[in-house]
Motif scaffolding. Structure first.
Motif, PDB file in Angstrom:
ATOM      1  N   GLY A 429       8.763  -5.764 -11.380  1.00  0.00           N
ATOM      2  CA  GLY A 429       9.218  -4.615 -10.619  1.00  0.00           C
ATOM      3  C   GLY A 429       9.818  -4.936  -9.269  1.00  0.00           C
ATOM      4  O   GLY A 429      10.248  -6.059  -8.986  1.00  0.00           O
ATOM      5  N   ALA A 430       9.834  -3.920  -8.425  1.00  0.00           N
ATOM      6  CA  ALA A 430      10.421  -4.007  -7.090  1.00  0.00           C
ATOM      7  C   ALA A 430       9.325  -4.094  -6.049  1.00  0.00           C
ATOM      8  O   ALA A 430       8.344  -3.351  -6.099  1.00  0.00           O
ATOM      9  N   ALA A 431       9.486  -5.023  -5.091  1.00  0.00           N
ATOM     10  CA  ALA A 431       8.497  -5.183  -4.021  1.00  0.00           C
ATOM     11  C   ALA A 431       8.498  -3.952  -3.130  1.00  0.00           C
ATOM     12  O   ALA A 431       9.544  -3.473  -2.708  1.00  0.00           O
ATOM     13  N   ARG A 432       7.306  -3.440  -2.828  1.00  0.00           N
ATOM     14  CA  ARG A 432       7.171  -2.262  -1.969  1.00  0.00           C
ATOM     15  C   ARG A 432       6.575  -2.612  -0.609  1.00  0.00           C
ATOM     16  O   ARG A 432       6.897  -1.982   0.387  1.00  0.00           O
ATOM     17  N   ALA A 433       5.664  -3.595  -0.601  1.00  0.00           N
ATOM     18  CA  ALA A 433       5.010  -3.939   0.658  1.00  0.00           C
ATOM     19  C   ALA A 433       4.307  -5.279   0.528  1.00  0.00           C
ATOM     20  O   ALA A 433       4.110  -5.799  -0.564  1.00  0.00           O
ATOM     21  N   GLU A 437      -1.012  -9.970   4.718  1.00  0.00           N
ATOM     22  CA  GLU A 437      -0.177 -11.156   4.915  1.00  0.00           C
ATOM     23  C   GLU A 437      -0.286 -12.156   3.757  1.00  0.00           C
ATOM     24  O   GLU A 437      -0.019 -13.342   3.928  1.00  0.00           O
ATOM     25  N   ASN A 438      -0.657 -11.677   2.574  1.00  0.00           N
ATOM     26  CA  ASN A 438      -0.771 -12.592   1.442  1.00  0.00           C
ATOM     27  C   ASN A 438      -0.446 -11.932   0.106  1.00  0.00           C
ATOM     28  O   ASN A 438      -0.086 -12.627  -0.837  1.00  0.00           O
ATOM     29  N   TYR A 439      -0.564 -10.618   0.024  1.00  0.00           N
ATOM     30  CA  TYR A 439      -0.407  -9.945  -1.263  1.00  0.00           C
ATOM     31  C   TYR A 439       0.812  -9.035  -1.270  1.00  0.00           C
ATOM     32  O   TYR A 439       0.982  -8.213  -0.375  1.00  0.00           O
ATOM     33  N   ILE A 440       1.653  -9.236  -2.280  1.00  0.00           N
ATOM     34  CA  ILE A 440       2.845  -8.425  -2.444  1.00  0.00           C
ATOM     35  C   ILE A 440       2.522  -7.293  -3.404  1.00  0.00           C
ATOM     36  O   ILE A 440       2.017  -7.522  -4.509  1.00  0.00           O
ATOM     37  N   VAL A 441       2.792  -6.078  -2.984  1.00  0.00           N
ATOM     38  CA  VAL A 441       2.587  -4.903  -3.840  1.00  0.00           C
ATOM     39  C   VAL A 441       3.946  -4.496  -4.395  1.00  0.00           C
ATOM     40  O   VAL A 441       4.885  -4.249  -3.636  1.00  0.00           O
ATOM     41  N   ALA A 442       4.042  -4.457  -5.718  1.00  0.00           N
ATOM     42  CA  ALA A 442       5.308  -4.120  -6.367  1.00  0.00           C
ATOM     43  C   ALA A 442       5.097  -2.961  -7.331  1.00  0.00           C
ATOM     44  O   ALA A 442       3.980  -2.675  -7.768  1.00  0.00           O
ATOM     45  N   GLN A 443       6.203  -2.303  -7.666  1.00  0.00           N
ATOM     46  CA  GLN A 443       6.159  -1.128  -8.542  1.00  0.00           C
ATOM     47  C   GLN A 443       7.131  -1.324  -9.706  1.00  0.00           C
ATOM     48  O   GLN A 443       8.270  -1.741  -9.517  1.00  0.00           O
ATOM     49  N   THR A 444       6.642  -1.062 -10.908  1.00  0.00           N
ATOM     50  CA  THR A 444       7.518  -0.984 -12.075  1.00  0.00           C
ATOM     51  C   THR A 444       7.577   0.472 -12.516  1.00  0.00           C
ATOM     52  O   THR A 444       6.995   1.341 -11.870  1.00  0.00           O
ATOM     53  N   ARG A 445       8.242   0.736 -13.613  1.00  0.00           N
ATOM     54  CA  ARG A 445       8.358   2.124 -14.060  1.00  0.00           C
ATOM     55  C   ARG A 445       7.010   2.720 -14.456  1.00  0.00           C
ATOM     56  O   ARG A 445       6.814   3.928 -14.355  1.00  0.00           O
ATOM     57  N   ASP A 446       6.092   1.863 -14.913  1.00  0.00           N
ATOM     58  CA  ASP A 446       4.830   2.414 -15.417  1.00  0.00           C
ATOM     59  C   ASP A 446       3.607   1.654 -14.924  1.00  0.00           C
ATOM     60  O   ASP A 446       2.545   1.730 -15.534  1.00  0.00           O
ATOM     61  N   ASN A 580      11.206  -9.913  -3.179  1.00  0.00           N
ATOM     62  CA  ASN A 580      11.878  -9.664  -4.458  1.00  0.00           C
ATOM     63  C   ASN A 580      12.374 -10.971  -5.091  1.00  0.00           C
ATOM     64  O   ASN A 580      12.326 -11.138  -6.311  1.00  0.00           O
ATOM     65  N   ALA A 581      12.844 -11.898  -4.252  1.00  0.00           N
ATOM     66  CA  ALA A 581      13.295 -13.185  -4.787  1.00  0.00           C
ATOM     67  C   ALA A 581      12.136 -13.941  -5.427  1.00  0.00           C
ATOM     68  O   ALA A 581      12.285 -14.570  -6.482  1.00  0.00           O
ATOM     69  N   LEU A 582      10.947 -13.874  -4.801  1.00  0.00           N
ATOM     70  CA  LEU A 582       9.771 -14.531  -5.373  1.00  0.00           C
ATOM     71  C   LEU A 582       9.401 -13.911  -6.720  1.00  0.00           C
ATOM     72  O   LEU A 582       9.086 -14.616  -7.683  1.00  0.00           O
ATOM     73  N   LEU A 583       9.477 -12.593  -6.813  1.00  0.00           N
ATOM     74  CA  LEU A 583       9.161 -11.916  -8.074  1.00  0.00           C
ATOM     75  C   LEU A 583      10.136 -12.320  -9.173  1.00  0.00           C
ATOM     76  O   LEU A 583       9.750 -12.552 -10.319  1.00  0.00           O
ATOM     77  N   ARG A 584      11.418 -12.407  -8.819  1.00  0.00           N
ATOM     78  CA  ARG A 584      12.423 -12.784  -9.830  1.00  0.00           C
ATOM     79  C   ARG A 584      12.220 -14.231 -10.289  1.00  0.00           C
ATOM     80  O   ARG A 584      12.387 -14.547 -11.470  1.00  0.00           O
ATOM     81  N   GLN A 585      11.845 -15.118  -9.355  1.00  0.00           N
ATOM     82  CA  GLN A 585      11.585 -16.514  -9.734  1.00  0.00           C
ATOM     83  C   GLN A 585      10.382 -16.601 -10.657  1.00  0.00           C
ATOM     84  O   GLN A 585      10.368 -17.382 -11.610  1.00  0.00           O
TER      85      GLN A 585
END
Length: 617
Positions: A429-433, A437-446, A580-585
């Motif tokens: 998904g897409a990074a939201r926050a 300082e260590n955890y990325i919160v992301a959202q997908t459609r579901d 977002n780049a980290l998520l895509r990698q």
């Protein structure tokens, strides 16, 4: 004492010591006989852990009355022709029934499809009774009572009733996985009933049987395996790296439908998951090897639990390669157990919400809470709403206390604009926050995805280092003086045969007389290393598995250490585009669901689960 011929009873009791180790061994032999007879229904009943009673009933082809006396004679079988190298049945030795009858009270009642009536024969401590008529449906019922009564010394080595019952259950489950079209039931006064309804022999039916035995969560956390090489076909399922167990008891392996516990297969599974599992965790696997019976020897152990392959290197390479390829092609997946753990943590009462004070540098809300006019809220715990409500505390001027400083929210935000539709449709998904300082919160459609940025980047760096390491010859360092390693002649010969492969990994060796090798170069990455121990470890591994994985694993371990120190550290703020780049990698990198140490790199919580937490479902 002069040499003499042992009695038939003594011979059978010796054979029983090899074949009949415990009650579970009896169940295994009798269930295999039922399956060889073409049974579609197998019922097992036990009492006293199997020591008092074992009864196996099937609906197979049955035993003709004239053959009943042969069935309990040693080395009499209907499963083997003249070729010992073409074994296509589970049993073939013709030892089980006479061995059981020599140490227990055994009765066999059987009826064929064309028989007018059933017949029964008994054997008690080696003494055979006459065949007599009986009443029974088509099939065979074998009843074993008072196991080891004729050899009471063996009873001292039995474990408790619960342990013996558990071992019997494991045997039935292990066999049942290989025969999904057969219905199995296991019952008795010493256990809770186990029933495995028949499915079918298709891939879907086989997976349903696996779910019956291993739990419904395994199919959701597994990857299908299907690979062939030089006449050996491998199928089955393996767990994703984030779905593991504390022991290897849930690793099931079958060779031509026969359950086996083979060191080579276990080592191959361990090697395939070496990069993605912690040292103390084990994958969950169900693997079926199908190959020409002439290329595998199943007659190397009386209980037929071990096998010997004509080409062990081929089998090991197929298993390791197929599993690693399946893990790479499966993309990024999180175990459902991670979401289940998160759900449990969020449920009311699952954890104490008491807070001693501000933590991690976040501002306490206590001051704002007191200033907001709700200080009297706790004056009557029994009647919290009885405070003369007049709207106080909700007026705009009284809400100003909450704006006194920045809210303890995300350390970094990925922007307030709606995420692109294409990003929401990706696996992570897409990074939201970024929080704490260590955890990325992301959202997908579901779903909601939480990523550990350090663990994730550590895996990405490690995979990049490995690819660079193995895509070309490993740099080596010349030793000032060659290291001479004394070895047995056969070990030195094996190392010499693998010298080209070792040279590709940076280890230069050559023969140095009849029982030694000279090491002239070592991999630069290893630095100062114990050359003697390294060479001996390699010689041992080549002798066992005909591979040089030890050297490769040492190089990979160094790459893992470099990755750990060279990755994004916890506590570093990331920009939205970096997140977002980290998520895509991660989505593009095989094995990125776990870090180098086997810990999960992310957890996914489905929207349906979130709604369930809030009572919306």
């Amino acid at each position: 004492m002069p040499i003499r011929q042992l009695s038939e009873t003594m011979i059978n009791q010796i054979a029983a010591g090899e074949v009949i180790e415990r009650p579970a061994s009896v169940v295994k032999e009798l269930v295999e006989n039922a399956l060889d007879a073409g049974a579609t229904r197998v019922e097992v009943v036990t009492a006293g852990g199997g020591l008092n009673l074992i009864r196996v009933t099937d609906d197979g082809s049955g035993i003709p009355q004239p053959e009943l006396s042969l069935a309990i004679a040693r080395h009499c079988t209907s499963k083997l022709a003249d070729n010992i190298h073409d074994i296509r049945s589970l049993g073939f030795r013709g030892e089980a029934l006479p061995s059981i009858g020599s140490v227990a009270r055994l009765s066999i009642r059987s009826r064929t499809a064309t028989g007018d009536a059933a017949a029964e024969i008994g054997i008690e401590g080696g003494r055979v009774s006459a065949v007599k008529p009986a009443a029974a449906n088509r099939g065979t019922t074998v009843e074993v009572r008072d196991l080891f009564f004729a050899t009471p010394a063996r009873l001292k080595f039995m474990k408790g009733e619960r342990a013996e019952s558990s071992a019997t259950s494991d045997v039935v489950k292990r066999i049942a996985i290989a025969f999904p079209a057969v219905r199995f039931t296991l019952a008795g006064s010493d256990r809770s009933a186990l029933e495995l309804p028949a499915t079918d022999d298709s891939a879907e039916g086989s997976l349903r049987r696996v779910a019956q035995v291993m739990g419904a969560e395994f199919p959701d956390n597994s990857i299908a395996i299907d690979a062939s090489r030089d006449g050996v076909h491998l199928t089955g399922h393996v767990s994703i790296p984030s779905f593991t167990r504390a022991n290897a008891l849930q690793q099931y392996a079958y060779v031509n439908g026969r359950p086996v516990r083979d060191k080579l297969i276990a080592g191959a599974i361990r090697g395939a998951f070496a990069d993605v599992l912690p040292r103390d965790r084990h994958a969950v696997t169900v693997l079926f090897l199908t190959l020409d019976p002439a290329t595998v020897d199943v007659n190397v152990h009386p209980a037929k639990a071990d096998v010997r392959f004509r080409d062990p290197g081929l089998v090991r390479g197929l298993i390791v390669g197929a599993i690693r390829e399946a893990l790479a092609n499966a993309g990024i997946r999180a175990a459902t157990s991670g979401a289940a753990g998160m759900m449990a943590a969020f449920r009311p009462g699952a954890a104490s919400y008491a807070h001693a004070g501000p933590a991690n540098g976040h501002r306490s809300y206590d001051a704002a809470y007191r200033a907001s006019g709700f200080a009297g809220f706790d004056r009557s715990p029994q009647r919290p709403l009885d405070m003369g409500f007049d709207g106080a505390g909700f007026r705009e001027d009284e809400q100003a206390a909450f704006d006194a400083g920045p809210l303890a929210s995300a350390d970094a935000r990925a922007g307030t604009a709606e995420a692109a539709e294409t990003l929401l449709g990706t696996a992570l998904g897409a990074a939201r926050a970024q929080v704490h300082e260590n955890y990325i919160v992301a959202q997908t459609r579901d779903s909601l995805v939480i990523v550990d940025q350090h663990a994730a980047h550590e895996r990405l760096v490690y995979e990049a280092l490995k690819n660079a390491l193995h895509s070309r010859a490993v740099p080596s360092q010349m030793l000032l003086l060659p290291e001479i390693v004394d070895l047995p002649e056969e070990d030195a010969e094996r190392l010499a045969l693998h010298s080209e492969t070792l040279a590709r990994f940076g280890l230069g060796i050559e023969r140095f007389g009849p029982g030694a090798v000279a090491v002239r170069e070592t991999p630069s990455m290893l630095g100062e290393t114990n050359v003697q121990q390294l060479v001996r470890d390699l010689a041992d591994e080549i002798a066992d598995n005909d591979t040089v994985e030890t050297l490769k694993e040492r190089l990979d371990k160094i790459a893992a250490t470099m990755a750990c120190h060279g990755s994004v550290r916890s506590g570093r703020l990331l920009k939205p585009e970096e997140m977002n780049a980290l998520l895509r990698q991660m989505e593009a990198t095989p094995g990125s669901g776990t870090c180098n140490h086997g810990r999960p790199t992310y957890i996914e919580l489905k929207l349906a689960d979130i709604e369930r937490l809030f009572g919306r479902r």
